[in-house]
Design an enzyme around this catalytic site. Sequence first.
Site, PDB file in Angstrom:
ATOM      1  N   SER A   7      25.677  51.161  13.080  1.00 26.10           N
ATOM      2  CA  SER A   7      26.274  51.325  11.742  1.00 26.10           C
ATOM      3  C   SER A   7      27.722  50.858  11.781  1.00 26.10           C
ATOM      4  O   SER A   7      28.384  50.977  12.814  1.00 26.10           O
ATOM      5  CB  SER A   7      26.239  52.792  11.321  1.00 26.10           C
ATOM      6  OG  SER A   7      27.247  53.511  11.999  1.00 26.10           O
ATOM      7  N   ASP A   8      28.227  50.332  10.659  1.00 25.20           N
ATOM      8  CA  ASP A   8      29.675  50.150  10.604  1.00 25.20           C
ATOM      9  C   ASP A   8      30.280  51.542  10.718  1.00 25.20           C
ATOM     10  O   ASP A   8      29.610  52.552  10.475  1.00 25.20           O
ATOM     11  CB  ASP A   8      30.117  49.438   9.322  1.00 25.20           C
ATOM     12  CG  ASP A   8      31.548  48.873   9.473  1.00 25.20           C
ATOM     13  OD1 ASP A   8      32.251  49.254  10.451  1.00 25.20           O
ATOM     14  OD2 ASP A   8      31.979  48.068   8.639  1.00 25.20           O
ATOM     15  N   TRP A   9      31.539  51.585  11.077  1.00 26.58           N
ATOM     16  CA  TRP A   9      32.163  52.867  11.435  1.00 26.58           C
ATOM     17  C   TRP A   9      32.237  53.813  10.219  1.00 26.58           C
ATOM     18  O   TRP A   9      33.097  53.682   9.357  1.00 26.58           O
ATOM     19  CB  TRP A   9      33.525  52.614  12.058  1.00 26.58           C
ATOM     20  CG  TRP A   9      33.484  52.509  13.560  1.00 26.58           C
ATOM     21  CD1 TRP A   9      34.267  53.210  14.429  1.00 26.58           C
ATOM     22  CD2 TRP A   9      32.633  51.696  14.382  1.00 26.58           C
ATOM     23  NE1 TRP A   9      33.934  52.884  15.742  1.00 26.58           N
ATOM     24  CE2 TRP A   9      32.935  51.963  15.739  1.00 26.58           C
ATOM     25  CE3 TRP A   9      31.604  50.790  14.118  1.00 26.58           C
ATOM     26  CZ2 TRP A   9      32.281  51.353  16.808  1.00 26.58           C
ATOM     27  CZ3 TRP A   9      30.946  50.175  15.197  1.00 26.58           C
ATOM     28  CH2 TRP A   9      31.288  50.462  16.503  1.00 26.58           C
TER      29      TRP A   9
END
Length: 768
Positions: free
Chosen positions: A233-235
């Site tokens: 996932s993106d952060w």
Amino acid sequence: MSEQSKNHKARAQELVSQMTLEEKALLLSGNGSWTTHPLERLGIPSIFMTDGPHGLRKALGPNIAESVPATCFPTASALASTWNTELIKQVGAAMAQECQANDVQILLGPGNNMKRSPLGGRNFEYFSEDPTLAGQLAASYIQGVQSEGVGTCLKHFAVNNQEFERMVNSSNLDERTLREIYLPAFEIAVTQAQPWSVMCSYNKVNGVYASENHLLLEDILREEWGFEGAVVSDWGAVHDRVKGIMAGLNLEMPGSGDVNRKKIIEAAKTGLLPVQRLDEVVASLVAVVLKAAESRKTGVTFDVEQHHALARQVAGESIILLKNEDNLLPLDVGAKKKIAVIGAFAKEPRYQGAGSSQVNPTRISNAYDELLAIVGGSERIRYASGYDIEGVTTAQLLEEARQQAKDADVAIVFAGLPDSHESEGFDRSTLDMPEGHNRLIDAVSQVQPNTVVVLMNGSAITMPWLGRVKAIVEGWLTGQAGGGAIADVLTGRVNPSAKLAETFPMRLEDTPTATEFPGLNQQAHYGEGVFIGYRYYDKRNITPLFPFGFGLSYTTFAYSELTFSAPSIKDTETLTVQLKVRNTGKVAGKEIVQLYIREDRPVVSRPDKELKAFTKVALEPGEEKTVSFTLKQRDFAYYNTALHRWVVNPGRFDILVGGSSRDLPLRKHVQVETTQVTVPTLTRNSMVKEFKKHPKGQEAYTLLKNVIMGSFEEKRHVKRTPQEEYAWKKAEMSTLVFVNDMPAYKLINFSEGKFTEQMLNDILAQVQ
Ligand code: BGC
């Protein structure tokens, strides 16, 4: 799948079969900001991943400003301007060596989103507005990094084209636009280079978060493209963790402690999350961890000087010569001329973007010192800062600049965008440079006819002073060695060979998203469809400031002899295209040869032309080389949304070749036949005229048409006066138009039931 990957997958599956539910849940979320959880009991190590994309940013703590020293290479807009896949591979390999030296297993890059609007805050971190160019450059980057045993994380998947409200915005677009513009760069990178991981983006796509998007993560990425790695996932992009697992998201980053772990355990216990699904998602992640652990090298060091030299070389190939009236450049170093260097960027360069990609450089070169070193003799070089760090100028600063410029033979003004104008996290509000920079250029050009502007910016800007300066050098954010590279180009040590990977528009109102960007109420409507970048300017016949693919050189090139392997092909065959390019100038140089395809009579609204192939050719003065490209089905195809696949509309296609999207001297057409059956399915909703076009539909068409036109047939031979005959024909014609455009089922109502449901069903059965 490669043997090695199969091996890792099999071992991972075996390990997963020995895990408890708690252990599986633990692995699916990060251990803090940058690492995965180890599972010592089963010998599974932790791996370290960090940004990217144009250098290593191994954080020393939570503050992004604190990271280990690493080589800061040019950012993606600059790298893309090289159009040099081999050089980008070398950059990738060098960054990977720095990762190995710092015990980092995955570099978070490349960024591969399309530049939908020149205002996009992260455009500096993305390659292009064109999917073919971006896809091939991303594939080279990945191949380079992974060749050294370090993984990549291709990001941000998908349709992540703005920073405004990036965590909640929904990018809303039609299927064809998704397939033809926003996915292919990812598709090329995945199918050609198999990144170890893909980062799903923050945004929603058509209302569904990318992190929960089964269509993107499972159906397209894994099933269609054969992606073998893990989705990260993106952060902070995770919303519903269980939905994410069902959709194909492997790893949540950063870790969320036991918040989502508990949810996974609970869902598995209640059966909401089938164990088999959980196991699959854990196994693909563990396979990547095993591969990363196996590829770890100990005792690696890297040569700081050598990497700085590579950064200088790449920066030199990134810098675009946009204008060069009277051949003002290169500067004649031996001619003892006085040079006024103006603008604070000359001494304090803006060389990279802001946000998660911010590298702590091993050293920084500035153009002022580097010019001084090449030109020699400080009495020949004078300096004025012209503006402050925010780009604000004053009457006094302008006056100092004017004085220095007036007393010199040539003035070089450094200008561009300060950090506060361009960063991850927000979009730009204007295409203009700070007023202080524009005023400075005006002031200098008023007193010095030989004015050169050197730009430092990550994306397109306007140039109100274009006609008042003789030369323009687009320096981009050229990394830590950019100063040296700019000096190399200005003095002719390097012959510029870069070209724009994005259009520079004249003004914001001309851009494809002028009325739409960045959307409102968390909704971004991609109303321009497939027409982004040059596709838009071409279609609307708008003259840009500088077109896609444009860039000058200190030499000139001539194109000739375009030939094809055949005058016509089937779409199952390939077409070999050959041409010659010659260096017609006096110095060695490199030309970027670009091939575009135009469909003569498309059945959907297609761009005027699209880039399908390119190559960079080095040529000595007078030298000629033959360039060869191979084109295949997909290069001619459009995405058919009725059939949900790529289809070639048979007919004539123009092949256009040259050195810029607006300068394509070679043209020739080829006939492409299709072998695919593209017959659409007819339904009760199909219009009557569609039956006429269908190969089995002739009889059906006559039957349907005559439900209404029958009355005309019956009375065709009745005697009429010429006037009556004229009126009768006119009525027949407009009734036929009306019938042709009618959905077939409406004939039931119009005939007051004489044409029945059963008759319609019988007709539909005939044409299946
Ligand atoms: C950015 C990513 C980056 C990540 C880790 C996010 O905010 O969108 O590109 O890799 O942070 O720093």
